[in-house]
Design a protein around this motif. Structure first.
Motif, PDB file in Angstrom:
ATOM      1  N   UNK A  10       0.803  -1.179   0.029  1.00 50.68           N
ATOM      2  CA  UNK A  10       0.031   0.207   0.056  1.00 50.68           C
ATOM      3  C   UNK A  10       0.606   1.522  -0.093  1.00 50.68           C
ATOM      4  N   UNK A  11       0.182   2.295  -0.144  1.00 51.72           N
ATOM      5  CA  UNK A  11       0.881   3.750  -0.252  1.00 51.72           C
ATOM      6  C   UNK A  11       0.687   4.269   1.115  1.00 51.72           C
ATOM      7  N   UNK A  12       1.541   5.243   1.281  1.00 53.23           N
ATOM      8  CA  UNK A  12       1.781   5.909   2.711  1.00 53.23           C
ATOM      9  C   UNK A  12       0.259   6.431   3.190  1.00 53.23           C
ATOM     10  N   UNK A  13      -0.537   6.965   2.249  1.00 52.42           N
ATOM     11  CA  UNK A  13      -1.714   7.451   2.457  1.00 52.42           C
ATOM     12  C   UNK A  13      -2.834   6.525   2.374  1.00 52.42           C
ATOM     13  N   UNK A  14      -2.509   5.356   2.342  1.00 52.44           N
ATOM     14  CA  UNK A  14      -3.398   4.214   2.002  1.00 52.44           C
ATOM     15  C   UNK A  14      -4.543   4.421   1.075  1.00 52.44           C
ATOM     16  N   UNK A  15      -4.480   5.457   0.319  1.00 52.79           N
ATOM     17  CA  UNK A  15      -5.269   5.628  -0.924  1.00 52.79           C
ATOM     18  C   UNK A  15      -5.257   4.719  -1.762  1.00 52.79           C
ATOM     19  N   UNK A  16      -4.169   3.850  -2.252  1.00 53.75           N
ATOM     20  CA  UNK A  16      -4.138   3.055  -2.899  1.00 53.75           C
ATOM     21  C   UNK A  16      -3.160   1.406  -2.442  1.00 53.75           C
ATOM     22  N   UNK A  17      -4.155   0.486  -2.617  1.00 54.14           N
ATOM     23  CA  UNK A  17      -3.621  -0.748  -1.826  1.00 54.14           C
ATOM     24  C   UNK A  17      -3.814  -1.894  -2.844  1.00 54.14           C
ATOM     25  N   UNK A  18      -2.560  -2.582  -2.840  1.00 56.08           N
ATOM     26  CA  UNK A  18      -2.692  -3.896  -3.829  1.00 56.08           C
ATOM     27  C   UNK A  18      -2.732  -4.932  -2.939  1.00 56.08           C
ATOM     28  N   UNK A  19      -3.831  -6.076  -3.233  1.00 53.47           N
ATOM     29  CA  UNK A  19      -3.875  -7.142  -2.331  1.00 53.47           C
ATOM     30  C   UNK A  19      -3.558  -8.490  -3.452  1.00 53.47           C
ATOM     31  N   UNK A  20      -2.644  -9.295  -2.955  1.00 51.93           N
ATOM     32  CA  UNK A  20      -2.338 -10.498  -3.739  1.00 51.93           C
ATOM     33  C   UNK A  20      -2.823 -11.742  -2.834  1.00 51.93           C
ATOM     34  N   UNK A  21      -3.448 -12.537  -3.528  1.00 54.68           N
ATOM     35  CA  UNK A  21      -4.312 -13.823  -2.742  1.00 54.68           C
ATOM     36  C   UNK A  21      -4.563 -14.763  -3.773  1.00 54.68           C
ATOM     37  N   UNK A  22      -4.378 -16.200  -3.226  1.00 54.34           N
ATOM     38  CA  UNK A  22      -4.768 -17.265  -3.819  1.00 54.34           C
ATOM     39  C   UNK A  22      -6.253 -17.792  -3.700  1.00 54.34           C
ATOM     40  N   UNK A  23      -7.091 -17.826  -4.292  1.00 55.22           N
ATOM     41  CA  UNK A  23      -8.641 -18.260  -3.961  1.00 55.22           C
ATOM     42  C   UNK A  23      -8.818 -19.774  -4.138  1.00 55.22           C
ATOM     43  N   UNK A  24      -9.152 -20.451  -3.164  1.00 50.18           N
ATOM     44  CA  UNK A  24      -9.473 -21.844  -3.313  1.00 50.18           C
ATOM     45  C   UNK A  24     -10.693 -22.177  -3.504  1.00 50.18           C
ATOM     46  N   UNK A  25     -11.099 -23.044  -4.223  1.00 50.38           N
ATOM     47  CA  UNK A  25     -12.502 -23.691  -4.204  1.00 50.38           C
ATOM     48  C   UNK A  25     -12.672 -25.191  -4.275  1.00 50.38           C
ATOM     49  N   UNK A  26     -13.569 -26.022  -3.640  1.00 51.61           N
ATOM     50  CA  UNK A  26     -14.001 -27.128  -3.647  1.00 51.61           C
ATOM     51  C   UNK A  26     -15.191 -27.867  -4.225  1.00 51.61           C
ATOM     52  N   UNK A  27     -15.516 -26.685  -5.182  1.00 54.04           N
ATOM     53  CA  UNK A  27     -16.728 -26.974  -5.744  1.00 54.04           C
ATOM     54  C   UNK A  27     -16.758 -26.228  -7.093  1.00 54.04           C
ATOM     55  N   UNK A  28     -17.647 -26.645  -7.944  1.00 54.77           N
ATOM     56  CA  UNK A  28     -17.609 -26.104  -9.465  1.00 54.77           C
ATOM     57  C   UNK A  28     -18.505 -24.602  -9.135  1.00 54.77           C
ATOM     58  N   UNK A  29     -17.585 -23.583  -9.823  1.00 56.58           N
ATOM     59  CA  UNK A  29     -18.329 -22.276  -9.745  1.00 56.58           C
ATOM     60  C   UNK A  29     -18.796 -21.632 -10.932  1.00 56.58           C
ATOM     61  N   UNK A  30     -19.922 -21.035 -10.856  1.00 56.69           N
ATOM     62  CA  UNK A  30     -20.668 -20.513 -12.064  1.00 56.69           C
ATOM     63  C   UNK A  30     -21.204 -19.154 -11.539  1.00 56.69           C
ATOM     64  N   UNK A  31     -20.738 -18.139 -12.279  1.00 57.56           N
ATOM     65  CA  UNK A  31     -21.555 -16.622 -11.874  1.00 57.56           C
ATOM     66  C   UNK A  31     -22.440 -16.253 -13.032  1.00 57.56           C
ATOM     67  N   UNK A  32     -23.691 -16.139 -12.766  1.00 55.51           N
ATOM     68  CA  UNK A  32     -24.741 -15.835 -13.417  1.00 55.51           C
ATOM     69  C   UNK A  32     -24.543 -14.352 -13.806  1.00 55.51           C
ATOM     70  N   UNK A  33     -24.677 -14.212 -15.324  1.00 59.07           N
ATOM     71  CA  UNK A  33     -24.480 -12.765 -15.839  1.00 59.07           C
ATOM     72  C   UNK A  33     -25.551 -12.189 -16.256  1.00 59.07           C
ATOM     73  N   UNK A  34     -26.651 -12.797 -16.506  1.00 61.14           N
ATOM     74  CA  UNK A  34     -27.817 -12.231 -17.104  1.00 61.14           C
ATOM     75  C   UNK A  34     -28.992 -12.471 -16.768  1.00 61.14           C
ATOM     76  N   UNK A  35     -29.506 -12.690 -15.414  1.00 57.81           N
ATOM     77  CA  UNK A  35     -30.483 -13.225 -15.017  1.00 57.81           C
ATOM     78  C   UNK A  35     -31.101 -14.539 -15.379  1.00 57.81           C
TER      79      UNK A  35
END
Length: 623
Positions: free
Chosen positions: A44-69
């Protein structure tokens, strides 16, 4: 001992995400409970107005994201998931809120984004006091170059006159002649709040000069000019973005899939039959390279590659589709050029293909031969609003067909070859169709060759297919050198999986006996069916004759009113027959009668008897 992996909800919840993701909120709620994380660190920056997060997401299931109702498609994040395995997604999130560099106390939820609110915030961010604001105000609304040089008054005096006229203060303002600019401003500020006056520079600038549009310009433009010396070139619109936090989340090295609703595409099996299981969906799988989501710009795919679509049927049309080269459009701030050209709304989401291959529906044809020609889709746009593009008959090299080559298929004993097949779709509506071809009918002869009809086709909006022929002069063909059919119009039909050609025609006879009976008279048959197996019938069993014809049987004359056609077996031989019914007159007796008239029989199995045929006619009367 299994390693503990914490749930993602410990770091962030759906409620923490920006409102711009509201269109997938339900889907996010469903998959957030399935996500875990590891390898988490921040920069992050000294003013904390800009922060970069790095992470590894883990799933044990099939993932689906509905994009249109309910009728939209889904983005499947791990289409190759196998039960019992895990899926890992290296992810980076850049959070940026420039406002935090200047203040920590800003409350976005309570901010109204009105001119008054923006004005007050600009004063706070610029740490602008009354003296500085007064100087900025004079430079914008009462500049030196704005005064007529012949006028003895100067800018501060003009301001004082305007203020006294517009506000009628308890003690009118006066000019401190001889002071410099700062001294004059400080003196005026003192006068504004003394001797019965209760004014502030902050208030009168806002109320008298920024409350409405006037000769100085719009309120928005005046506000931008007022704060130019402090913030430089800025606009109210850009400043509103400056006040709103944004983030960029990106995933790299992804293998994703788009899952289409069955109202758009239906998966088919190896034989081209639709898989009727409603849970079976068409998937567009690909190694996307990377995907990002920006809080303002929406989804964007980075360096997509290796596209593969489940062989599918387009809606209920029967057309099978297989896609190769694609573009994707999931952004909410702009469309790909192809979507704009099709006049899709800015919220359009979908895919575009330069070229696809199309297979004809099996309900139309069987045993199709694609060795010469293929159906190709050009400029296909599939997504919100339906399907647009052109489906054409092409050579395998991709060249347009010149009409000399045919895409052929067998229907029973018939052959249909298409030399033109172009269908243009506009958002699921068939706009234009050009379908032309050749129908070959063994049994009917044109000289020594099988009969051929040039046909045209049409596709209805529900996917039904129609082939027709029409020629006012007709096209004559012969059957067994006995009867000539002059076909005036025709259409291809189907009953109980049996194809037939429904024709309107004229008939006349070459047989010596019938020629003697009828002469050169032509019989009009409005509705005759010729089936793929060679069988023929008059619809309804017989037909009324629109014009009178007569059969001359010597002393017997038959005024024909109905014609019928059928088949008959006798003494091991197969016959067809034509029947002529009507009124019968017997001369010279002067007797009139009604009856079945005459039936003329002729053999149709001559090939089985070394070309030896037989014929007979039967006259029946009823007085």
């Amino acid at each position: 001992m299994a390693r503990y992996i914490p749930p993602l909800s410990l770091l962030i919840s759906v409620n923490d995400l920006p409102s711009s993701l509201g269109f997938v909120e339900n889907s996010l709620n469903s998959i957030f409970s399935k996500l875990y994380f590891k390898a988490f660190y921040t920069e992050g920056s000294i003013h904390t107005h800009e922060v970069n997060y790095n992470i590894t997401i883990v799933s044990f299931e099939r993932l689906g994201l509905n994009l249109g109702g309910e009728e939209g498609f889904s983005l499947v994040l791990n289409p190759g998931f196998v039960e019992g395995d895990t899926s890992e997604f290296p992810m980076s999130i850049l959070y940026n809120w420039p406002l935090l560099k200047y203040t920590k106390s800003f409350d976005l939820e309570s901010f109204s984004f009105s001119i008054e609110a923006i004005y007050s915030l600009l004063l706070e961010l610029g740490r602008i006091d009354e003296v500085q604001l007064f100087s900025m105000f004079m430079n914008v609304f009462y500049p030196d170059y704005g005064i007529d040089q012949s006028d003895s008054e100067e800018p501060f005096q003009i301001f004082i006159d305007d203020f006294n006229t517009n506000n009628n203060p308890a003690t009118p303002l006066t000019l401190n002649v001889g002071g410099n600019e700062i001294e004059i401003i400080e003196d005026l500020i003192t006068q504004l709040s003394s001797n019965g006056n209760e004014y502030s520079v902050f208030d009168f600038v806002l109320n008298d000069y920024l409350s409405s549009d006037d000769d100085f310009g719009s309120v928005q433009k005046k506000l931008e000019r007022l704060f130019y010396d402090v913030f430089g070139s800025f606009t109210v619109d850009n400043f509103q973005k400056f006040l709103t936090p944004n983030f960029l989340a990106s995933l790299n090295n992804l293998f994703l899939a788009l899952e289409f609703p069955r109202s758009w595409l239906k998966p088919v099996d190896g034989q081209g039959e639709v898989i009727e299981d409603d849970s079976a969906k068409s998937l567009l799988t690909y190694n996307v390279g990377g995907v990002s989501y920006h809080s303002e710009k929406g989804f964007e795919f980075i360096n997509p590659d290796n596209f593969d679509l489940t062989p599918s049927q387009i809606g209920d049309t029967g057309l099978l589709i297989n896609i190769n080269n694609l573009k994707f459009d999931f952004r909410t701030d702009r469309n790909i050029p192809e979507a704009d050209a099709d006049r899709r709304p800015n919220e359009f989401q979908g895919v575009y293909a330069d070229l696809v291959s199309i297979t004809l529906p099996k309900k139309w044809f069987s045993n199709a031969d694609y060795s010469t020609l293929q159906l190709a889709g050009r400029n296909l746009l599939i997504g919100t609003g339906g399907v647009s593009g052109t489906i054409s008959l092409e050579t395998l090299s991709g060249d347009s067909n010149n009409g000399n080559a045919y895409l052929g298929t067998q229907i029973g004993n018939w052959f249909i070859g298409f030399n033109y097949f172009d269908v243009r779709l506009k958002q699921n509506i068939i706009e234009d169709v050009r379908i032309e071809g050749l129908l070959t009918i063994p049994g009917l002869k044109e000289g020594n060759a099988d009969a051929k009809l040039m046909i045209v086709g049409d596709i209805e909006s529900n996917g039904n297919f129609e082939l027709t022929f029409s020629d006012p002069q007709g096209v004559p063909f012969t059957l067994f050198d006995f009867v000539t059919f002059n076909i005036l119009s025709a259409h291809l039909g189907e009953v109980n999986d049996n194809f037939f050609l429904g024709v309107s025609c004229e008939i006349w006879f070459q047989d010596d006996v019938m020629n003697k009976l009828i002469g050169d008279q032509k019989i009009i048959i409005p509705k005759l069916r010729i089936y793929e197996n060679g069988r023929m019938e008059i619809e309804g069993g017989n037909t009324s004759i629109p014009t009178n014809i007569s059969l001359n049987l010597g002393p017997v004359e038959v005024a024909v009113t109905n014609v019928h056609f059928g088949s008959h077996q006798q003494d091991g031989r197969n016959y067809n027959y034509w029947g002529f019914d009507g009124a019968i007159s017997i001369d010279p007796l002067g007797i009139d009668a009604r009856g079945e008239g005459i039936k003329y029989y002729y053999t149709v199995d001559n090939d089985d008897y070394n070309g030896v045929g037989d014929s007979l006619y039967i006259l029946k009367l009823s007085l």
